[in-house]
Design an enzyme around this catalytic site. Structure first.
Site, PDB file in Angstrom:
ATOM      1  N   HIS A 205      45.103  46.031  46.164  1.00 47.78           N
ATOM      2  CA  HIS A 205      44.511  45.763  44.969  1.00 47.78           C
ATOM      3  C   HIS A 205      44.727  46.534  43.809  1.00 47.78           C
ATOM      4  CE1 HIS A 205      41.780  48.890  46.633  1.00 47.78           C
ATOM      5  NE2 HIS A 205      41.441  49.102  45.426  1.00 47.78           N
TER       6      HIS A 205
HETATM    7  C1  UD1 Z   1      38.001  49.148  41.071  1.00 50.46           C
HETATM    8  C2  UD1 Z   1      38.004  50.599  40.903  1.00 50.46           C
HETATM    9  C3  UD1 Z   1      39.211  51.172  41.828  1.00 50.46           C
HETATM   10  C4  UD1 Z   1      38.686  50.798  43.446  1.00 50.46           C
HETATM   11  C5  UD1 Z   1      38.395  49.277  43.373  1.00 50.46           C
HETATM   12  C6  UD1 Z   1      37.782  49.066  44.499  1.00 50.46           C
HETATM   13  C7  UD1 Z   1      38.026  51.547  38.456  1.00 50.46           C
HETATM   14  C8  UD1 Z   1      38.954  51.869  37.287  1.00 50.46           C
HETATM   15  N1  UD1 Z   1      38.639  50.771  39.477  1.00 50.46           N
HETATM   16  O1  UD1 Z   1      39.196  48.504  40.861  1.00 50.46           O
HETATM   17  O2  UD1 Z   1      39.340  52.318  41.881  1.00 50.46           O
HETATM   18  O3  UD1 Z   1      39.650  51.096  44.130  1.00 50.46           O
HETATM   19  O4  UD1 Z   1      37.346  48.984  42.381  1.00 50.46           O
HETATM   20  O5  UD1 Z   1      37.577  47.678  45.077  1.00 50.46           O
HETATM   21  O6  UD1 Z   1      36.884  51.485  38.421  1.00 50.46           O
HETATM   22  N2  UD1 Z   1      36.440  41.078  39.996  1.00 50.46           N
HETATM   23  C9  UD1 Z   1      35.914  39.982  40.670  1.00 50.46           C
HETATM   24  N3  UD1 Z   1      34.779  40.000  41.043  1.00 50.46           N
HETATM   25  C10 UD1 Z   1      34.109  41.398  41.327  1.00 50.46           C
HETATM   26  C11 UD1 Z   1      34.793  42.391  40.952  1.00 50.46           C
HETATM   27  C12 UD1 Z   1      35.982  42.108  40.078  1.00 50.46           C
HETATM   28  O7  UD1 Z   1      36.150  38.778  40.477  1.00 50.46           O
HETATM   29  O8  UD1 Z   1      32.829  41.189  42.136  1.00 50.46           O
HETATM   30  C13 UD1 Z   1      37.935  40.755  39.383  1.00 50.46           C
HETATM   31  C14 UD1 Z   1      37.662  40.752  37.986  1.00 50.46           C
HETATM   32  O9  UD1 Z   1      38.904  39.708  37.495  1.00 50.46           O
HETATM   33  C15 UD1 Z   1      38.006  41.966  37.349  1.00 50.46           C
HETATM   34  C16 UD1 Z   1      38.897  42.516  38.311  1.00 50.46           C
HETATM   35  O10 UD1 Z   1      38.384  41.903  39.943  1.00 50.46           O
HETATM   36  O11 UD1 Z   1      38.510  41.959  36.121  1.00 50.46           O
HETATM   37  C17 UD1 Z   1      39.096  44.029  38.374  1.00 50.46           C
HETATM   38  O12 UD1 Z   1      37.533  44.809  38.649  1.00 50.46           O
HETATM   39  P1  UD1 Z   1      37.432  46.164  38.200  1.00 50.46           P
HETATM   40  O13 UD1 Z   1      36.147  46.309  38.737  1.00 50.46           O
HETATM   41  O14 UD1 Z   1      37.583  46.078  36.776  1.00 50.46           O
HETATM   42  O15 UD1 Z   1      38.483  47.008  38.884  1.00 50.46           O
HETATM   43  P2  UD1 Z   1      38.943  47.070  40.477  1.00 50.46           P
HETATM   44  O16 UD1 Z   1      40.323  46.675  40.484  1.00 50.46           O
HETATM   45  O17 UD1 Z   1      38.037  46.033  41.330  1.00 50.46           O
HETATM   46  N1  UDP Z   2      36.248  46.830  52.876  1.00 47.93           N
HETATM   47  C1  UDP Z   2      35.374  45.591  53.043  1.00 47.93           C
HETATM   48  N2  UDP Z   2      35.990  44.433  53.089  1.00 47.93           N
HETATM   49  C2  UDP Z   2      37.290  44.026  52.933  1.00 47.93           C
HETATM   50  C3  UDP Z   2      38.067  45.165  52.501  1.00 47.93           C
HETATM   51  C4  UDP Z   2      37.523  46.474  52.338  1.00 47.93           C
HETATM   52  O1  UDP Z   2      34.240  46.081  53.567  1.00 47.93           O
HETATM   53  O2  UDP Z   2      37.495  42.868  52.872  1.00 47.93           O
HETATM   54  C5  UDP Z   2      35.705  48.082  52.777  1.00 47.93           C
HETATM   55  C6  UDP Z   2      36.509  48.942  53.441  1.00 47.93           C
HETATM   56  O3  UDP Z   2      36.211  49.192  54.893  1.00 47.93           O
HETATM   57  C7  UDP Z   2      35.985  50.356  52.756  1.00 47.93           C
HETATM   58  C8  UDP Z   2      35.906  49.939  51.295  1.00 47.93           C
HETATM   59  O4  UDP Z   2      35.630  48.644  51.578  1.00 47.93           O
HETATM   60  O5  UDP Z   2      34.714  50.864  53.275  1.00 47.93           O
HETATM   61  C9  UDP Z   2      36.972  50.414  50.497  1.00 47.93           C
HETATM   62  O6  UDP Z   2      37.043  49.698  49.272  1.00 47.93           O
HETATM   63  P1  UDP Z   2      38.068  49.426  48.289  1.00 47.93           P
HETATM   64  O7  UDP Z   2      39.268  49.103  49.248  1.00 47.93           O
HETATM   65  O8  UDP Z   2      37.761  48.211  47.507  1.00 47.93           O
HETATM   66  O9  UDP Z   2      38.257  50.704  47.229  1.00 47.93           O
HETATM   67  P2  UDP Z   2      39.083  52.026  47.435  1.00 47.93           P
HETATM   68  O10 UDP Z   2      38.554  52.864  48.623  1.00 47.93           O
HETATM   69  O11 UDP Z   2      40.605  51.821  47.346  1.00 47.93           O
HETATM   70  O12 UDP Z   2      38.414  52.631  46.051  1.00 47.93           O
END
Ligand code: UD1
Ligand code: UDP
Length: 360
Positions: A205
């Site tokens: 991601h």
């Molecule tokens: C965010 C965090 C990242 C973390 C990740 C964990 C920031 C800057 N980034 O990235 O550090 O590793 O979360 O998962 O805070 N979206 C959905 N449904 C949701 C949430 C998001 O469809 O419930 C989609 C939307 O299109 C959105 C995109 O994902 O624009 C990105 O979501 P966002 O929360 O901005 O950043 P992440 O890439 O999820």
């Molecule tokens: N995770 C989950 N389901 C998934 C992928 C990840 O429950 O399909 C959990 C994972 O075990 C960990 C957390 O989500 O506890 C990590 O989140 P993510 O990778 O989104 O964020 P990051 O750690 O990179 O910020």
């Protein structure tokens, strides 16, 4: 509201970090409120964690949703500022490195509310990552810096943070993992997803891997070369879905793309895997404890302890297929080191530090 500790969560990785802290503070009788900013909102990115991890329902959901960094961070700041102005918590606790973390830190700092940062001091030294900006700003504003590993303590010292504000507490995400490990059923995960032979789990991601179409095409080519060797199961984060689909990810017969999984099901799948390919921060840590070889598709990691004391290695899109072949040939390790204090008791140590600060 009485003087209370206000926890700010909002994105998927916040929830397993916050759960043990809330539990430990609750055991000490500390009044608490839980905020969900709404940064993540899909059922599989949010609600499932509340059902599975015994987290209390959020007292407030700000419902900010998605947006550019500016819009999202600003919306969280407006919501948290109103709440904090009205309720004057005794302390704000923020988790990790997401936009919800830095937004609440900025608000708390300007309203002069003591701030505790769980997972302080991690550094990738890569300012192209939004998380690195969030980490540095949050740490600079925090009164209590609660660190998961010794390297984080060293970074904070180098940045001039006073030693009495820094505490090595261990890793609360690993508290959650160890508290739930008996529920991680690899055989069930295999049966549910029709997995027969050896398999790799992947999560992807990071903007640096999935946002740009040329990066996405290279990533898909690398993942297809992995899928030539073993079945690849990818619970896909919503961020990369459209781009990776357009780049052809779904077309290989040995690639199974799923919606994001619930925590217990996901870690059941990981527990039984021959290797994991990821760009997640948390997954690097969880595979370290589960002893599953982890190949991190990034040029750096802010979690080097998962390499020195765990099963993690950095990979590139070019060398990934060869590294997977090496992992499959070597098999899973029989023993592996574990980082100090990743022992299931970080939440209690964090609660001790927070209570000590409140009493002073
Ligand atoms: C965010 C965090 C990242 C973390 C990740 C964990 C920031 C800057 N980034 O990235 O550090 O590793 O979360 O998962 O805070 N979206 C959905 N449904 C949701 C949430 C998001 O469809 O419930 C989609 C939307 O299109 C959105 C995109 O994902 O624009 C990105 O979501 P966002 O929360 O901005 O950043 P992440 O890439 O999820
Ligand atoms: N995770 C989950 N389901 C998934 C992928 C990840 O429950 O399909 C959990 C994972 O075990 C960990 C957390 O989500 O506890 C990590 O989140 P993510 O990778 O989104 O964020 P990051 O750690 O990179 O910020």
């Amino acid at each position: 509201m009485t003087a209370h500790v206000l926890h700010i969560t909002g994105a998927r990785p916040n929830f397993p970090k916050a759960a043990p802290v809330l539990r430990a503070l609750s055991k000490r009788g500390v009044p608490q409120k839980l905020v969900h900013t709404g940064q993540h909102y899909d059922e599989r990115m949010s609600e499932v964690f509340f059902q599975e991890l015994g987290l209390p329902r959020p007292d407030i959901n700000l419902g900010v949703g998605s947006g550019t960094h500016g819009k999202q961070t600003a919306a969280i700041m407006v919501g948290v500022e109103e709440l904090v102005t009205e309720s004057r918590p005794a302390m704000i606790v923020v988790y990790g490195d997401v936009n919800s973390t830095v937004a609440a830190a900025l608000v708390g700092s300007k309203l002069r509310i003591p701030l505790a940062h769980v997972e302080a001091g991690l550094r990738s030294f890569d300012m192209t990552m939004p998380e690195e900006v969030n980490r540095i700003v949050t740490d600079r504003l925090s009164d209590l810096l609660l660190a998961t590993s010794a390297d984080a303590i060293a970074h904070l010292g180098n940045e001039g943070v006073a030693a009495e504000r820094i505490h090595l507490v261990g890793n609360p995400m690993i508290d959650t993992l160890l508290a739930n490990i008996k529920r991680f059923d690899a055989a069930k995960a295999r049966a549910e997803h029709g997995i027969e032979g050896r398999y790799i789990v992947a999560t992807l991601h990071r903007p640096g891997n999935v946002d740009d179409p040329a990066d996405a095409r290279e990533l898909v080519a690398a993942m297809h070369a992995v899928a030539d060797q073993a079945q690849v199961v990818i619970p896909l984060h919503p961020r990369g879905r459209a781009g990776l689909a357009a780049a052809g990810l779904f077309t290989h017969p040995s690639v199974t793309v799923l919606d994001p999984l619930g925590y217990v099901e996901f870690l059941g799948l990981v527990r039984g895997a021959d290797a994991v390919v990821t760009d997640s921060g948390g997954v690097q840590e969880e595979t370290t404890i589960l002893g599953v070889p982890c190949l991190t598709l990034r040029p750096n990691t802010e979690r080097p302890v998962t390499i020195t004391h765990g099963t993690n290695r950095l990979a590139t899109r070019e060398n990934l297929p060869g590294m997977v072949a090496t992992c499959l040939a070597a098999g899973r390790p029989e023993t592996w080191p574990v980082p100090p204090l990743w022992d299931g008791h970080a939440g209690e140590r964090i609660a001790d530090v927070v209570v000590g600060h409140l009493e002073r």
